[in-house]
Scaffold this active site. Structure first.
Site, mmCIF file in Angstrom:
data_model
loop_
_atom_site.group_PDB
_atom_site.id
_atom_site.type_symbol
_atom_site.label_atom_id
_atom_site.label_comp_id
_atom_site.label_asym_id
_atom_site.label_seq_id
_atom_site.Cartn_x
_atom_site.Cartn_y
_atom_site.Cartn_z
ATOM 1 N N VAL A 95 -11.171 -1.511 11.045
ATOM 2 C CA VAL A 95 -12.677 -0.860 11.083
ATOM 3 C C VAL A 95 -13.688 -1.863 10.419
ATOM 4 C CG1 VAL A 95 -14.067 1.203 10.563
ATOM 5 C CG2 VAL A 95 -11.801 1.486 11.397
ATOM 6 N N CYS A 96 -13.339 -2.343 9.277
ATOM 7 C CA CYS A 96 -14.050 -3.091 8.186
ATOM 8 C C CYS A 96 -14.833 -4.196 9.105
ATOM 9 C CB CYS A 96 -13.485 -3.566 7.145
ATOM 10 S SG CYS A 96 -12.562 -2.362 6.303
ATOM 11 N N PRO A 97 -14.342 -5.071 10.047
ATOM 12 C CA PRO A 97 -15.120 -5.932 10.556
ATOM 13 C C PRO A 97 -16.032 -5.634 11.389
ATOM 14 C CG PRO A 97 -12.751 -6.232 11.068
ATOM 15 C CD PRO A 97 -12.819 -5.256 10.074
#
Length: 211
Positions: free
Chosen positions: A50-52
């Site tokens: 999810v982070c990128p």
């Protein structure tokens, strides 16, 4: 405990930029010396999932934040070197190449601990070994802070790990707070730039609700 209305912690943290330079960054000082608002968003780990998507979404909206006199800063507990490796990984390979705002590297967790956003549960002291043990990954939740030009926090929010943020909501919040600063009015539910705000009086809210 909520930090809204309080000064952001006066703590300097290692940071990495897209050029590979490691430097100290103090969010409170950045806001005050540049007379800018700051959006600081924390994510759990580099090279994850999810982070990128969030990191690229904030990059895509960067010019909109800059138009609103707002700096964007990302943060996690990864090292500067890991940040730089991810910054050099192409987008089509899950990387964040092309991101230009700084990334904090809170490896000693001084700032994230002060903010109370670490995934730590069941802290306990092992009498046999003399070691303090914790459960959890000891990385940050998806916490977001909006800080004004004086270093005061005017928004904080924390998402669990699987839940990505809506970047447009933070643009709306910056717009709303700027409207309050400039006009001394309050912004009702679902307010957006260009819509009516209101005075903080009974008469004003009655008029607003009638319309």
């Amino acid at each position: 405990m909520s930090l809204v209305g309080k000064k952001f912690p006066n703590i300097s943290v290692d940071a990495m930029n897209e050029m590979g330079d490691t430097f100290k960054l103090n969010v409170l000082e950045e806001a005050k010396k540049n007379n800018k608002k700051v959006l600081l968003f924390w994510y759990p780990k580099d090279f994850t999932f999810v982070c990128p998507t969030e990191i690229h979404s904030f990059q895509e909206a960067l010019s909109k934040f800059e138009d609103r006199n707002t700096m964007v800063i990302g943060a996690s507990c990864d090292t500067p070197e890991v940040h730089f490796a991810w910054l050099n990984t192409p987008k089509d390979n899950g990387g964040i190449e092309g991101v230009t705002y700084p990334l904090l590297a809170d490896t000693n967790r001084n700032l994230s601990n002060a903010l109370g956003i670490l995934d730590i549960t069941n802290e306990r002291y092992d009498e046999e070994t003399g070691i303090l043990m914790v459960d959890g990954d000891n990385v940050t939740y998806r916490a977001t802070y909006l800080i004004d030009e004086e270093g005061k926090i005017f928004h904080e929010g924390v998402n669990d790990m699987p839940l990505g943020r809506n970047v447009n909501e933070f643009l709306r919040l910056v717009d709303a707070y700027t409207h309050v600063q400039k006009n001394g009015e309050v912004c009702p539910a679902n307010w957006e730039e260009g819509k009516d705000a209101m005075k903080a009086t009974r008469e004003a809210v009655a008029t607003y609700l009638r319309n």
